[in-house]
Design a protein around this motif. Structure first.
Motif, PDB file in Angstrom:
ATOM      1  N   GLU A  43       1.705  10.523   9.576  1.00  0.00           N
ATOM      2  CA  GLU A  43       1.511   9.481  10.587  1.00  0.00           C
ATOM      3  C   GLU A  43       1.016   8.180   9.971  1.00  0.00           C
ATOM      4  OE1 GLU A  43       1.815   9.632  14.211  1.00  0.00           O
ATOM      5  OE2 GLU A  43       3.124  11.256  13.587  1.00  0.00           O
ATOM      6  N   TRP A  44       0.259   8.259   8.906  1.00  0.00           N
ATOM      7  CA  TRP A  44      -0.326   7.062   8.302  1.00  0.00           C
ATOM      8  C   TRP A  44       0.595   6.387   7.311  1.00  0.00           C
ATOM      9  CZ3 TRP A  44      -5.597   9.691   6.916  1.00  0.00           C
ATOM     10  CH2 TRP A  44      -6.343   9.861   8.088  1.00  0.00           C
ATOM     11  N   ARG A  45       1.688   7.027   6.926  1.00  0.00           N
ATOM     12  CA  ARG A  45       2.526   6.439   5.876  1.00  0.00           C
ATOM     13  C   ARG A  45       3.094   5.085   6.270  1.00  0.00           C
ATOM     14  NH1 ARG A  45       7.633  10.563   5.921  1.00  0.00           N
ATOM     15  NH2 ARG A  45       8.232  10.124   8.055  1.00  0.00           N
ATOM     16  N   SER A  46       3.446   4.893   7.533  1.00  0.00           N
ATOM     17  CA  SER A  46       3.971   3.584   7.940  1.00  0.00           C
ATOM     18  C   SER A  46       2.864   2.532   7.927  1.00  0.00           C
ATOM     19  CB  SER A  46       4.629   3.665   9.314  1.00  0.00           C
ATOM     20  OG  SER A  46       3.685   4.048  10.289  1.00  0.00           O
ATOM     21  N   ALA A  47       1.655   2.909   8.333  1.00  0.00           N
ATOM     22  CA  ALA A  47       0.543   1.957   8.303  1.00  0.00           C
ATOM     23  C   ALA A  47       0.209   1.572   6.867  1.00  0.00           C
ATOM     24  CB  ALA A  47      -0.682   2.550   8.992  1.00  0.00           C
ATOM     25  N   ALA A  49       2.317   1.625   4.315  1.00  0.00           N
ATOM     26  CA  ALA A  49       3.416   0.777   3.824  1.00  0.00           C
ATOM     27  C   ALA A  49       3.262  -0.653   4.338  1.00  0.00           C
ATOM     28  CB  ALA A  49       4.758   1.359   4.245  1.00  0.00           C
ATOM     29  N   ASP A  50       2.896  -0.811   5.610  1.00  0.00           N
ATOM     30  CA  ASP A  50       2.681  -2.144   6.164  1.00  0.00           C
ATOM     31  C   ASP A  50       1.554  -2.870   5.441  1.00  0.00           C
ATOM     32  OD1 ASP A  50       4.693  -1.711   7.970  1.00  0.00           O
ATOM     33  OD2 ASP A  50       3.355  -1.267   9.660  1.00  0.00           O
ATOM     34  N   ALA A  51       0.478  -2.157   5.143  1.00  0.00           N
ATOM     35  CA  ALA A  51      -0.649  -2.769   4.440  1.00  0.00           C
ATOM     36  C   ALA A  51      -0.256  -3.193   3.032  1.00  0.00           C
ATOM     37  CB  ALA A  51      -1.822  -1.793   4.401  1.00  0.00           C
ATOM     38  N   VAL A  52       0.548  -2.375   2.362  1.00  0.00           N
ATOM     39  CA  VAL A  52       1.000  -2.716   1.011  1.00  0.00           C
ATOM     40  C   VAL A  52       1.869  -3.973   1.037  1.00  0.00           C
ATOM     41  CG1 VAL A  52       2.514  -1.950  -0.868  1.00  0.00           C
ATOM     42  CG2 VAL A  52       0.815  -0.387   0.070  1.00  0.00           C
ATOM     43  N   GLU A  54       1.924  -6.343   3.343  1.00  0.00           N
ATOM     44  CA  GLU A  54       1.103  -7.495   3.731  1.00  0.00           C
ATOM     45  C   GLU A  54       0.256  -7.978   2.552  1.00  0.00           C
ATOM     46  OE1 GLU A  54      -2.641  -8.434   6.668  1.00  0.00           O
ATOM     47  OE2 GLU A  54      -1.182  -6.927   7.291  1.00  0.00           O
ATOM     48  N   THR A  55      -0.327  -7.050   1.808  1.00  0.00           N
ATOM     49  CA  THR A  55      -1.128  -7.409   0.644  1.00  0.00           C
ATOM     50  C   THR A  55      -0.265  -8.084  -0.413  1.00  0.00           C
ATOM     51  OG1 THR A  55      -2.619  -5.558   1.077  1.00  0.00           O
ATOM     52  CG2 THR A  55      -2.671  -6.506  -1.130  1.00  0.00           C
ATOM     53  N   HIS A  56       0.914  -7.561  -0.640  1.00  0.00           N
ATOM     54  CA  HIS A  56       1.839  -8.166  -1.606  1.00  0.00           C
ATOM     55  C   HIS A  56       2.180  -9.590  -1.187  1.00  0.00           C
ATOM     56  CE1 HIS A  56       5.919  -9.126  -3.072  1.00  0.00           C
ATOM     57  NE2 HIS A  56       5.451  -8.634  -4.198  1.00  0.00           N
ATOM     58  N   ASP A  57       2.491  -9.778   0.097  1.00  0.00           N
ATOM     59  CA  ASP A  57       2.828 -11.121   0.583  1.00  0.00           C
ATOM     60  C   ASP A  57       1.675 -12.098   0.385  1.00  0.00           C
ATOM     61  OD1 ASP A  57       5.304 -10.211   1.270  1.00  0.00           O
ATOM     62  OD2 ASP A  57       4.908 -10.117   3.437  1.00  0.00           O
ATOM     63  N   ARG A  58       0.456 -11.635   0.643  1.00  0.00           N
ATOM     64  CA  ARG A  58      -0.699 -12.518   0.453  1.00  0.00           C
ATOM     65  C   ARG A  58      -0.877 -12.887  -1.020  1.00  0.00           C
ATOM     66  NH1 ARG A  58      -5.533  -9.758   2.358  1.00  0.00           N
ATOM     67  NH2 ARG A  58      -4.208  -7.994   2.758  1.00  0.00           N
ATOM     68  N   ILE A  59      -0.721 -11.917  -1.903  1.00  0.00           N
ATOM     69  CA  ILE A  59      -0.898 -12.176  -3.334  1.00  0.00           C
ATOM     70  C   ILE A  59       0.183 -13.130  -3.836  1.00  0.00           C
ATOM     71  CG2 ILE A  59      -0.762 -11.121  -5.626  1.00  0.00           C
ATOM     72  CD1 ILE A  59      -2.113  -8.635  -4.364  1.00  0.00           C
TER      73      ILE A  59
END
Length: 86
Positions: A43-47, A49-52, A54-59
């Motif tokens: 259940e958490w894998r999509s969350a 992936a989204d966090a990864v 988003e973090t990549h985009d910010r960096i």
């Protein structure tokens, strides 16, 4: 993996997994503990992936902005040097 498990059961296991700490999970029977961990991981894998993403985009965005500022500063210095030369 969870195709034979009813959705309400999956939701219940996920909620239980979100409430338990590692020590609490040790006190639960092996099959139930594995079911809770498996449901939470799926259940958490999509969350995650989204966090990864988003973090990549910010960096990448931060790196791009810093490079743009450095490039603009270098261009301004070159313009000033050219004006002084002329």
């Amino acid at each position: 993996i969870l195709s034979d498990v009813p959705p309400h059961r999956i939701a219940r296991l996920r909620r239980q997994g979100e409430r338990y700490f590692a020590g609490d999970l040790r006190d639960i029977s092996g099959d139930r503990r594995l079911a809770i961990v498996a449901v939470c991981a799926l259940e958490w894998r999509s969350a995650i992936a989204d966090a990864v993403v988003e973090t990549h985009d910010r960096i990448v965005g931060k790196t791009w902005r810093e490079a743009k500022r450095a490039c603009d500063a270098q261009a301004d210095d070159a313009k000033a040097a050219l004006k002084d030369t002329l």
